[in-house]
Every structure is written in C-alpha cells, then in structure tokens.
Write an enzyme that holds these catalytic residues in place. Structure first.
Site, PDB file in Angstrom:
ATOM      1  CE  LYS A 187     -14.387  13.757  -7.396  1.00 61.41           C
ATOM      2  NZ  LYS A 187     -14.282  14.238  -8.766  1.00 61.41           N
ATOM      3  CB  THR A 190     -16.402  11.207  -9.930  1.00 63.13           C
ATOM      4  OG1 THR A 190     -15.803  12.369 -10.500  1.00 63.13           O
ATOM      5  CG2 THR A 190     -16.405  10.065 -10.947  1.00 63.13           C
ATOM      6  CG  HIS A 246      14.999 -10.514   3.991  1.00 66.29           C
ATOM      7  ND1 HIS A 246      14.346 -11.635   4.466  1.00 66.29           N
ATOM      8  CD2 HIS A 246      14.689 -10.452   2.680  1.00 66.29           C
ATOM      9  CE1 HIS A 246      13.683 -12.211   3.481  1.00 66.29           C
ATOM     10  NE2 HIS A 246      13.860 -11.513   2.381  1.00 66.29           N
TER      11      HIS A 246
END
Lengths: 295, 295, 295, 295
Positions: free
Chosen positions: A12, A59, A245
């Site tokens: 999960k 899960t 940048h």
C-alpha cells in the site's frame, strides 16, 4: 509460452496518517504527519501466474497495520526512522515475505505562537526515510527533499571543457540555486534520529552558505563532507540537485545597467547534478536505497 | 454573422524575476522573488476581429517592462505591492489601455545561518498582490495562499441542520486544519506594505490558534476580525479555506483505543468555506479583486 | 468592533464519483466520471458570527447527496449539465439556501478495443460545467479545459504597437500553440448536452485548424464565432488561452539551418489571451460563471 | 578528512524540443515533441573535489547538442528511440565520458481534422525512452506512463492471506482501474520503434480488456505475456501500476440500492503493484533501466 516472472513487489502506498500525542492532559500536544508506503517482496508468484491469492497479505491490511502501529508502536512513532523500523520488523514476520521496504515522507510542523495545540506547516522541506529489511536485519536511509537554497555570489563557473557545441561564456560571479534532494545511509540502527537529522540539515545549509563554489559539483562535495563530519552514523550521502538557472537579463536596450541584479529564474531545462560522498571506499549500501525514491 | 466582442484582456503571465539588492559592497545582499502577470484591457477590438495588431502592445514588451522595472523602480521593487503599483502606473500610460491588472506571487526567502548572501526558501506560504488601475487610480489587494494550519483540539462541530442526507455525527473535539487563502483590500496606497503583511499574517495564525472554534465558518470570522483589528488600511478580507478533514480511525478491531490520536488525513472531498469580513457595510471593492485569483 | 460579514458560501468540493450504467445485463456498460463541487449561499451569518450551526446543511450531507443522486437521478446522470441541474434544484429546496452553485469536472473515457466493459481514459481535455440556481431558475455554463492545439504554420504576428520596451521582431510564419480553456453560457436548459458539447469541441478544433491567424486574439475570435455558428443554445463563449511560445532556435553556430523546424517549447512566461464572444450586445450572463473557475 | 567520491553523474535535464518536419512544401507537416534529459558518468572527480572543471562538458553544451541533433540527425529524430541512440553515440565520443544515459519523454499529437499542419495533443499517455551507452554498445528501454484504464467487471479479489490486521471483505465483482507505467527492454537496436510501440500499446490495452482478473498482479502477468507475444524484440517488461481504488458507496441509508453502480474514486492510499515479466530466465538487463525513471 514459457515466460518468467522476475522481480516483483507490492504493497500500500501513501497511507497518510497524522498522529496526535495528547496523553498528558497538562502537556502541550505534539503531532507527526507521515505519508507511509509499504512494499513487500517474497513468494508471490502464484498471485501473478495463476491468480491464486492465498499468500497475499492484502494491501488493505498493510494500511491497517500502518494505522494501528501509529498507536501501538509508542515512542517509536515520534521519529520516522524508528516508525519505519517497527513496521519493517512487523511485516518481515509474515512467512512468505522476504524483503520489506518502508518509505516515509514526514512533513514538518512548527508550533504556532508557542500555542500548546496549534501548528503551522513548515513548507521548507520534506523529510524522507527508507527502511529495508531482509535476512533479519534492517538498513536505514534518511533524507530530505525540496530544500531550496540560493546564494547571490561566491559562485563561479569557468575553465570547462570545450567541444563544438560549447557556447556558454565563463563567469566568475553568478547566482547558484538548487532544490536539494539528499539521502544518507546509516551504518547503525540505534541513532537519535531527530537529532541526527537536525545535524545533517544544518550541515547542508551551513556548507552551502559558507563554501565558495566553482561548480554545483564542487558544492555537492562540500555539502557531503560536511554531512559526514556532522553525523557519525552516516556512512554515505547521495545528492540529486537541479541547477536552477538564474540568467542575468540584458537591460542595455533600455539604457539600464544590470550588475547581476535582475535575473530570469528559468524553469527548464536545468542542469541535474548527482553525487555520492562516502566515508570510505568500503562502504557498501547495496539494496538500502529505493530506486524509485533515489537516483 | 453579427457577433459581438465582449470583455477581453491580454498580457504576459508568470514573468519570474529574481532581483538581488547588492549596491552597497559592505552590506548583506537582499533578494525578492516575484512571479508577475500583467493583463491589459482597452481598445483592442481590431486585434480580434480584423487581425490588425496596430494597437497591441506585445506581451513580449510587457515582459521586458517587468524586467526593466525590477531595476529601474528602485526601492519600490522591495515590496510586491509597490512594485505592482509602479508597473500599473506605467502600463496605464499606453493610450489604448483602459485598465491594467498586475498580479504578483512573491516567494519568501529567509537568510541562511545569518549569512550575508545565502538564503533558504521559506515554503510556508506564498504572498500575493493584485493591483488594478483604471480611471487614474489604483486599488491594492494583498494576500497569501498555501498557509497550512492545524489545531488538535478546541474545535467542535454540532447542532447543525438535518435533512434526509445528513448522516454526520456531531463532535465536541476534533482536529481542524486548513490551507488558508486570504486576500485583503486596502483603502490606501501609501501603506508600509511589508509591515502590514506581517501584521496580517500574525493576526491570522494568532487568531486561528487562540479562538475556540464551533465551525470553520466561525474561525474565518475570528480570523477576519483579527485582521481588521491588526491592519488599519485593510477595508475587507476574503478567505477561501478548505476544511482539510482528519478522520479518527477506528482501531477497535485491533484491540486499540484511539482518543483522537490516530487520524487519516484525507485528500478529497473537502469542505470549502469562503467568507468576506468587511470593516463596514459601505466598503466597496468593485473591480479590485482578480476573479481568476480570488473566489 | 462592528465588523460586517459580506458575501460567503460553503459546500463540499471535489466529490469524485464514478457511476457505472449496467442495468441491462445484455448491454455494454457505460460510465461517467465526475468531480463535483457544491457551494451554497444563504442565511448563514450565525454560523460565522456566533458559531451557531442550526441552519448549516453539513458539507458531509452535500457529499452524500451527490453520491445518492448519482443513482437516483436516473438518465440525468449521463450528462454533467443535467446532473448539475438536478443537484441544484435539490439544494435550492433547503429553505435557508438562496443560491446554489454546482461545478463539475467530467473526465472523458473511451471504450477500449470496442470492449463492453473496458475503458481507456481520454486525456485530451476535461469537460466542465457550472450550474447556478437562484430565484427559482438555473443557468448552465458548459466548458472544457486542457485542450492543447498547435499549428506549425499559417500564423503571423506583426504590425504591432511599439513602445520603448518593444524588442520583439515581427514574423510572418510561426508555430501557434495553446491550451484552450473555454466556457460557454446557454440561454436554454433543455439542450441535448452531449451533442452540443461535441459540436462545440469540433468547432473549436476545426476553426483553430482552418483559420489563418494574425494573432492569438484573432484566432479566439474565429473560434468564438465558430462556436456560436455551431451551437444554437450558446449565447456567449469565453476563452482563456495561454500563448504557448515555441521559439525557433538559432543553430547557425553549429553550421545548421533552421527554417522553423527546431523549436524550444518554453514554459514561462507565456502570453495569456482572454476574450468573450457574444451572440448579441444584449446577452446578459450576470452571475452565471463561477469566478473561481473562469477568468 | 579522507572521504571518497562515489557514483556521480550530471547533465542537462528536460530540454523540451519540438521538431517540425516541413521539408517537402507539398506534403503535410509532421511534428515530434520531446523532453530530453542527458546524464554523463566518467572521469569527473576533479570537478567535485578540487573544483577544476577542465574535463566537464557543460550542461549548456548538452542542451545545444540535443537541439542541434533535432535538425542534423535526420530521420532518426522521428522516433524517440533512434533519436536517443544518436545522442548517446555522440556523447560517448567525449573522451572522459564512460557512460551516457538519455531519457526522453515523447508527447503524442494527433492530426486535427486531417489538417496538414494542425494538431491536437493526445493526452492518453506519455511515451518514454531510456538509452544507455557504455563500453561501445547501447541498450534501449521503451515505455509509457499515465495510461489510465478501467474495467467495470470481470475482476475479483478473494482467497487472500489473513492476519490480525486483515479486515477487507472478499469480492467477486469489482471495478479495477490503474494508471499503467511500463518499461520494456529490447535485445536489439535495429527495431521499427514506432511500429513496436504501437504493438505493445495495443497488447497492453487489449489484454487488460480481455483477461479475466483475480488480482492486479494477475492482470500484470497477463499484460506482460501479451507484450512479449506481440513484440519480438522485447526481452522483458516491467510494470508499476497503482491500484486506483473505486469503493462502492453504501446508499442504503437513503433507501437506494447500489449494485456496483456508484463508486467513490479514492486518491490515497492506493495499492502499488510492480512486476517484471521476462522472455526467459537468462534475460540480463543490468544497467539498462534508469533507477530514477523505473521502480
């Protein structure tokens, strides 16, 4: 058809649990805010090939376990590394499980106005943990992401290699900015995790600030050595840092000087600089990092 | 075909400019980090209907202007409201422009380790500004977004209206959490903007912490009155606040108590509570807010 | 302290409901996938000022209603406009409610391999609906967002206004690309909504393709008139379209020509062009659009 | 301080280049839309440790190279795999470079209304490529992400392992939905890449539709074997698939049946199921996948 099932894992992901510590009616409340993912590897071939789920821990049960442990694991819940260790130890007891990986994002909160039960979310970074358990022992990788730092000077970049596609002009003064993703592997499991994290965070921001830079690579090395100096349990640190940048804008057309004052903060592309700094050559972190989390 | 062109506007959005203040070689550097959007309304029918662009100031020129003003507007650049006012005043001089709207997101940075030129981005919130200029005068709306606050108690919700679709159980103790989006309109243009912003921010977090809550609506009212108390130039404040639900998880199946300790932090759906608190009935903010930014 | 509560609204946002139509065991299944938000305005002053919630229909009940209506509203569920109308009519029956606003995002799916119950999500756009009910009648605004279109030629931009910040070079051949957000108000409530939506979508992509362009403004006008031609119930259409700049890259340093072939797709800044095209001067859509959804 | 520099790499990330093919004035235009990232590994220790950049090819040159090759690589630009191969071969010629990795996201577009130069972005999925070059040879991994599929029936889940945290009820009819991320490694470099991609995409959606499912793991196996059947050059395919839970909503409180008709589409947590299906035991893809892109 004689195809073969290779590496597989399941679990999960992103169980978002907020635990309030409020046992003592006279004490201020505390909270932790965790996003927990569990991945299990083991004897799960049948689940894939024949569809037989007899060995599959659902899960949903993984989710329930995370939530239950947020109560029952006691003080271990207060630090994401110790919470991850407790969860990994639990799941490793499921017979058909061979490897457990627990990833945690921990969102920091700060007390609001020194109030006993009001908090403001600290958005400066997210703390991360990867605990991996296999063969009866666990490894712990701590980390952080989204820590954005910038320095307005003390950063140069020149003397670089030239090929036919090189047009960049060298500079001896530029903005350097990055969003730090870092992960560091411990060679111990009995660490004061919060104290260690604070030391690493301070080492990263401190060395970024103090170190004169000849390239972002150079700064990563400085940050890495500062981390190893500051945190004895850390065997290795990995950085993944975009060079965000900032281009100096030519204002001469408008009759204006621009001595590294006005910059365009560009989104893409960006340099992406990644490096590992190890305490010694024989550091071995095989399997400790989650490939999906790290670089 | 005799269709009609209705309201229209255009401009450059998301000019991301970072300005460094480094004039004094002995002083620490300062920075501001702005994401600026400009929208112009005026005599632009031909640009749409016939394709004739003779009256269209290019969005590229809008971008250039933002960048140039980041140098030339001097101290006005240091606060997003004054920067927005300077830009709005400039664009209003273009003859065919009838209304100028400038939206700014200002990202806060904090000095790292008290270093003179190193900074860490403060991710706790984003500051916002909307300046609108029309008919020779400007209105200023300040704001913030993404300020996430949570209290672990002193929040109730009960006694509500019941219809056939009402199944919610009342509670006299719950987590309350929200990500505050707020915008406040000033009735003056000569404000100490940074000081005013700090006072509003402090009023919001302070009142959220201190006020006992019977609903998020109730807390919005408390926060709104605190803002009006704290900032004299503010005529009205608008809030848009998701009720970030934290559900107490039933752990009884696992033999565990849960006295408002373990919560599931849910993503969707969420309550969305929006309210305006005005200094008096006759506050008129017509046209001051950007519909796309506000609610 | 005699502050005043101004405009306020509340409700449940982002109720994500997926409805399967599977009544007929012999017929292929159909699905709709809606993200529904409800906002109520009315007599809710006490909820704010005194904390008394006696008139507040809970946002949890709003959620329950959306889910229940996904079953009980029958065929009205099959089109987001008719689903929104049914919901608005229901909430308007709550005595203390004066205005109901329902916003729906509808995610399109297409059948996979002509399979009777397998689907692939169509990610080309999201369909949107805003229904507003007040004073016993409803207005319907349909829309779409995230529809990204691009043409590689038949787009010019020149002859524009020049000021001292204008440096852009005119062009008679460029890429034009945008992500269309459009909303169109109907002057009827008994429309075949899906058929009308398809006609508008086709008009937008068809006119974007066919119309020679002298500016994105010009293209918006062409798209708007095409929509009005194609959909009789539409009184007005609003566009909000970023000009997604594609810059031709100078490759001459590398000995390469570039005749509008290689482009940098920039992220920010972008032009943002917004326009309304109305069927006639007397179209009045006051209150029909959601300011937070529209521009 | 005798710390050690471990694995490091750097390059330019997310060079977003759009190439138009318009050589033949009588032919319809074509486009490709690529987001290219380059990462170089090699003899770059000095750049980190001493700050000497003499061996560093700038990331700016990496960007220039990507853009130049978008013109000069000719027909290789038309498929992301062949474009990645050309770039990798080029960068491998830089003497101090030992390994080149090129990652490409390719965004699909479809022609609008059969128009020769107008396109609509296909948002159904993103195509991905990882090319890795080391020791004079290149490996190619193709892939896709964000392909969302759903079936409304023919999906069961039961007979699973039970522990004390298991509370899930078994089901013999449920919605199954996932957003497929898949990557497949080729054992050849002279493939008709676009044709191969189309075959894999069709195999994935076709087998998802046709295969009766006893778990998402089971479906991954079915999809994987279908991919290997369909694409002879594929040696192995890896899936990473969230189980996007759709919960049947209990409407009985409102007097309504709900036979798997009305579902709540939940965001988090989700199951995360990951599996590799290989053509044979001796498939060796060491180093072919990017850890940061894959799982």
């Amino acid at each position: 058809m004689s195809y073969v099932l290779g590496h597989n894992q399941y679990g999960k992901a992103e169980v978002h649990v907020v635990r309030v510590f409020r046992d003592d009616p006279k004490a201020p409340h505390d909270i932790v805010d965790y996003n927990v993912s569990v991945a299990l590897t083991g004897d799960f071939d049948d689940a894939h090939i024949t569809g037989d789920q007899a060995k599959v821990l659902t899960t949903d049960a993984c989710k329930n376990t995370v939530n239950a442990f947020a109560k029952k694991a006691g003080d271990a819940v207060r630090q994401p590394e110790s919470f991850g260790l407790a969860l990994a130890e639990h799941f490793a007891q499921v017979p058909q499980v061979e490897r457990v990986r627990v990833n945690i994002e921990a969102f920091p909160w700060q007390r609001a106005h020194n109030h006993p039960h009001a908090f403001v979310k600290n958005g400066d970074y997210v703390r991360t943990v990867t605990v991996t358990r296999t063969g009866g022992s666990s490894t712990v990788v701590s980390g952080l992401k989204d820590l954005t730092v910038l320095k307005t000077t003390d950063s140069e970049f020149h003397g670089f290699y030239q090929d036919k596609y090189t047009t960049l002009q060298p500079t001896n003064d530029r903005i350097m900015a990055t969003a730090v993703t870092a992960q560091w592997a411990h060679d111990a499991a009995d660490v004061d995790w919060n104290k260690s994290f604070d030391a690493v965070l301070d080492a990263i921001t401190g060395s970024f600030s103090a170190a004169y830079s000849y390239a972002l690579q150079h700064t990563l090395w400085e940050m890495g050595t500062a981390v190893l100096d500051a945190a004895p349990s850390v065997a290795e640190v990995r950085f993944s840092c975009p060079n965000k940048h900032h281009f100096v804008i030519d204002l001469s057309h408008f009759g204006l000087d621009n001595h590294n004052e006005v910059h365009h903060a560009d989104d893409r592309p960006y340099g992406l600089i990644e490096a590992t700094i190890k305490r010694s050559e024989d550091v071995d972190t095989t399997g400790a990092y989650d490939p999906g989390q790290a670089w």
